[in-house]
Design a protein around this motif. Structure first.
Motif, PDB file in Angstrom:
ATOM      1  N   ILE A 118      41.047  29.360 -11.560  1.00  0.00           N
ATOM      2  CA  ILE A 118      39.576  29.125 -11.485  1.00  0.00           C
ATOM      3  C   ILE A 118      39.559  27.725 -10.930  1.00  0.00           C
ATOM      4  CG2 ILE A 118      38.722  31.113 -12.659  1.00  0.00           C
ATOM      5  CD1 ILE A 118      38.513  29.161 -15.175  1.00  0.00           C
ATOM      6  N   PHE A 119      38.419  27.252 -10.035  1.00  0.00           N
ATOM      7  CA  PHE A 119      38.215  26.166  -9.557  1.00  0.00           C
ATOM      8  C   PHE A 119      36.878  25.574  -9.889  1.00  0.00           C
ATOM      9  CE2 PHE A 119      41.769  27.011  -7.418  1.00  0.00           C
ATOM     10  CZ  PHE A 119      42.669  26.229  -7.296  1.00  0.00           C
ATOM     11  N   ILE A 120      36.824  24.914 -11.002  1.00  0.00           N
ATOM     12  CA  ILE A 120      35.224  24.611 -11.377  1.00  0.00           C
ATOM     13  C   ILE A 120      34.803  23.294 -11.150  1.00  0.00           C
ATOM     14  CG2 ILE A 120      33.971  24.469 -13.586  1.00  0.00           C
ATOM     15  CD1 ILE A 120      36.224  26.282 -14.883  1.00  0.00           C
ATOM     16  N   ASN A 160      36.667  29.898  -6.866  1.00  0.00           N
ATOM     17  CA  ASN A 160      35.868  28.754  -6.371  1.00  0.00           C
ATOM     18  C   ASN A 160      34.603  28.905  -7.033  1.00  0.00           C
ATOM     19  OD1 ASN A 160      35.541  25.976  -5.814  1.00  0.00           O
ATOM     20  ND2 ASN A 160      35.390  26.655  -3.666  1.00  0.00           N
ATOM     21  N   PHE A 161      34.396  27.994  -7.855  1.00  0.00           N
ATOM     22  CA  PHE A 161      33.020  27.818  -8.275  1.00  0.00           C
ATOM     23  C   PHE A 161      32.150  26.716  -7.769  1.00  0.00           C
ATOM     24  CE2 PHE A 161      33.838  29.466 -12.945  1.00  0.00           C
ATOM     25  CZ  PHE A 161      34.402  30.691 -12.563  1.00  0.00           C
ATOM     26  N   ASN A 195      37.005  35.546 -16.238  1.00  0.00           N
ATOM     27  CA  ASN A 195      37.296  36.041 -15.137  1.00  0.00           C
ATOM     28  C   ASN A 195      39.003  36.401 -15.279  1.00  0.00           C
ATOM     29  OD1 ASN A 195      35.356  34.829 -13.070  1.00  0.00           O
ATOM     30  ND2 ASN A 195      35.367  33.362 -14.397  1.00  0.00           N
ATOM     31  N   ASP A 196      39.506  36.525 -16.342  1.00  0.00           N
ATOM     32  CA  ASP A 196      40.771  36.897 -16.904  1.00  0.00           C
ATOM     33  C   ASP A 196      41.786  35.941 -15.811  1.00  0.00           C
ATOM     34  OD1 ASP A 196      43.026  38.327 -17.652  1.00  0.00           O
ATOM     35  OD2 ASP A 196      42.847  39.780 -16.124  1.00  0.00           O
ATOM     36  N   ALA A 197      41.472  34.772 -16.103  1.00  0.00           N
ATOM     37  CA  ALA A 197      42.350  33.479 -15.256  1.00  0.00           C
ATOM     38  C   ALA A 197      42.960  32.666 -16.436  1.00  0.00           C
ATOM     39  CB  ALA A 197      41.224  32.566 -14.935  1.00  0.00           C
ATOM     40  N   SER A 198      44.274  32.453 -15.955  1.00  0.00           N
ATOM     41  CA  SER A 198      45.305  31.894 -16.647  1.00  0.00           C
ATOM     42  C   SER A 198      45.487  30.204 -16.404  1.00  0.00           C
ATOM     43  CB  SER A 198      46.600  32.450 -16.609  1.00  0.00           C
ATOM     44  OG  SER A 198      46.595  33.399 -17.111  1.00  0.00           O
ATOM     45  N   ALA A 241      41.330  24.373 -12.820  1.00  0.00           N
ATOM     46  CA  ALA A 241      41.087  23.256 -12.195  1.00  0.00           C
ATOM     47  C   ALA A 241      39.772  22.637 -12.378  1.00  0.00           C
ATOM     48  CB  ALA A 241      41.596  23.049 -10.736  1.00  0.00           C
ATOM     49  N   VAL A 242      39.368  21.332 -12.830  1.00  0.00           N
ATOM     50  CA  VAL A 242      38.161  21.074 -13.110  1.00  0.00           C
ATOM     51  C   VAL A 242      37.907  19.782 -12.351  1.00  0.00           C
ATOM     52  CG1 VAL A 242      36.223  20.438 -14.579  1.00  0.00           C
ATOM     53  CG2 VAL A 242      37.859  21.956 -15.391  1.00  0.00           C
ATOM     54  N   GLY A 243      36.780  19.671 -11.610  1.00  0.00           N
ATOM     55  CA  GLY A 243      36.542  18.297 -10.909  1.00  0.00           C
ATOM     56  C   GLY A 243      35.187  17.868 -11.434  1.00  0.00           C
TER      57      GLY A 243
END
Length: 305
Positions: A31-33, A59-60, A82-85, A88-90
């Motif tokens: 997930i890209f937050i 991608n959020f 989101n069942d994510a392992s 990435a946070v910007g």
């Protein structure tokens, strides 16, 4: 932590069953937050990393008030939902400009993460070169002895390998190798601080070489990032043991006297009993025949004078 909901129908039951632990796990989702305040550099970086991670990526686009190093609840909420392992946070602030955080979760809990500062970047749209197809498996190259000596760099290497390793494959076709990711560790600063990490992405082009194997040329694709390590959170020993535990169904049964060397070649040891050399069948030569009566042979007398 969120409570595990009870299924109300067969469809929801299949959905929850798909999220349960399996012997062979599904592909990891990243997930890209986007943080509450971001810069254009961070937005382009998240967009390009998301394109490399497709199709197992989300991608959020909306802003989120999230700070992983201060509060992990937000990351764990998105990971479970989101069942994510991987995540990435910007973010961007005066204290930490162009901030990028990469991390992993285990059982929907933050396992480890690393904070990077983007000091220079070139996006895919700026380079305007040929891009690879979606979902391809890259070749990853790490340059520098720091990736095997420095703990922070070893954590960065491990996280990047998890991010871009793609599907597990026993064999890879040469024609299927469309792009290469190189990560180079630069020298440390004069004050002993961490040096830059150069993240580069190239597409491959096959040329005729006059031999069986083609000549491979690299062309920069993007993104091109100059990163600097800021903060690192290491995984605990207990969680690491749980994360690398291999199920009993996948454990290879050890066969006696059979092993493998460092290159993966199989070798075995054969134990033989004591052999009686006198009973070994040899070549049937008249001079080697054994006389039954054990009598010495008569020598012919030389009568020629």
């Amino acid at each position: 932590m969120l409570l595990q909901p009870k299924p109300k129908n067969a469809r929801s039951k299949r959905f929850l069953t798909n999220r349960e632990a399996k012997v062979v796990e599904n592909q990891k989702t990243a997930i890209f937050i986007r943080g509450s305040t971001t810069s254009q550099v961070i937005l382009d970086t998240l967009k390009d990393l998301h394109s490399l991670r497709k199709p197992n990526a989300i991608n959020f686009t909306k802003k989120n008030e999230i700070h992983p190093f201060d509060d992990e609840a937000g990351i764990e909420f998105f990971a479970r939902k989101n069942d994510a392992s991987l995540f990435a946070v910007g973010m961007h602030s005066k204290k930490r400009p162009h901030n990028l955080i990469l991390g992993r979760t285990f059982n929907h809990q933050v396992m480890d993460m690393i904070e990077l500062g983007v000091e220079a970047s070139k996006s895919v749209s700026e380079i305007r070169a040929k891009v690879c197809a979606v979902g391809m498996k890259p070749l990853m190259v790490f340059n520098g002895e720091q990736f095997s000596q420095d703990q922070d760099m070893m954590t960065l290497k491990n996280i990047l390998l998890d991010f871009f390793r793609g599907d597990v494959a026993d064999k890879v076709s040469l024609k299927g190798l469309e792009y290469v990711i190189t990560v180079t560790a630069g020298p440390r600063t004069p004050t002993g601080g961490p040096g830059l990490v150069y993240f580069r992405t190239y597409t491959t082009t096959f040329k005729k070489s006059g031999m069986r194997q083609p000549r491979i040329e690299l062309e920069e694709m993007g993104p091109s990032l100059d990163l600097r390590v800021r903060r690192v959170r290491y995984v605990s020993d207990e969680m690491w043991k749980q994360a690398i535990r291999v199920p009993k169904e996948l454990k290879v049964t050890k066969v006696k006297n059979i092993g493998r060397d460092g290159l993966g070649d199989k070798y075995g040891r054969v134990h033989m009993g004591r052999q009686d050399v006198s009973k070994i069948q040899t070549r049937k030569v008249k001079a080697l025949r054994k006389r039954l009566d054990n009598k010495p042979r008569k020598q012919k007398m030389d009568t020629s004078e």
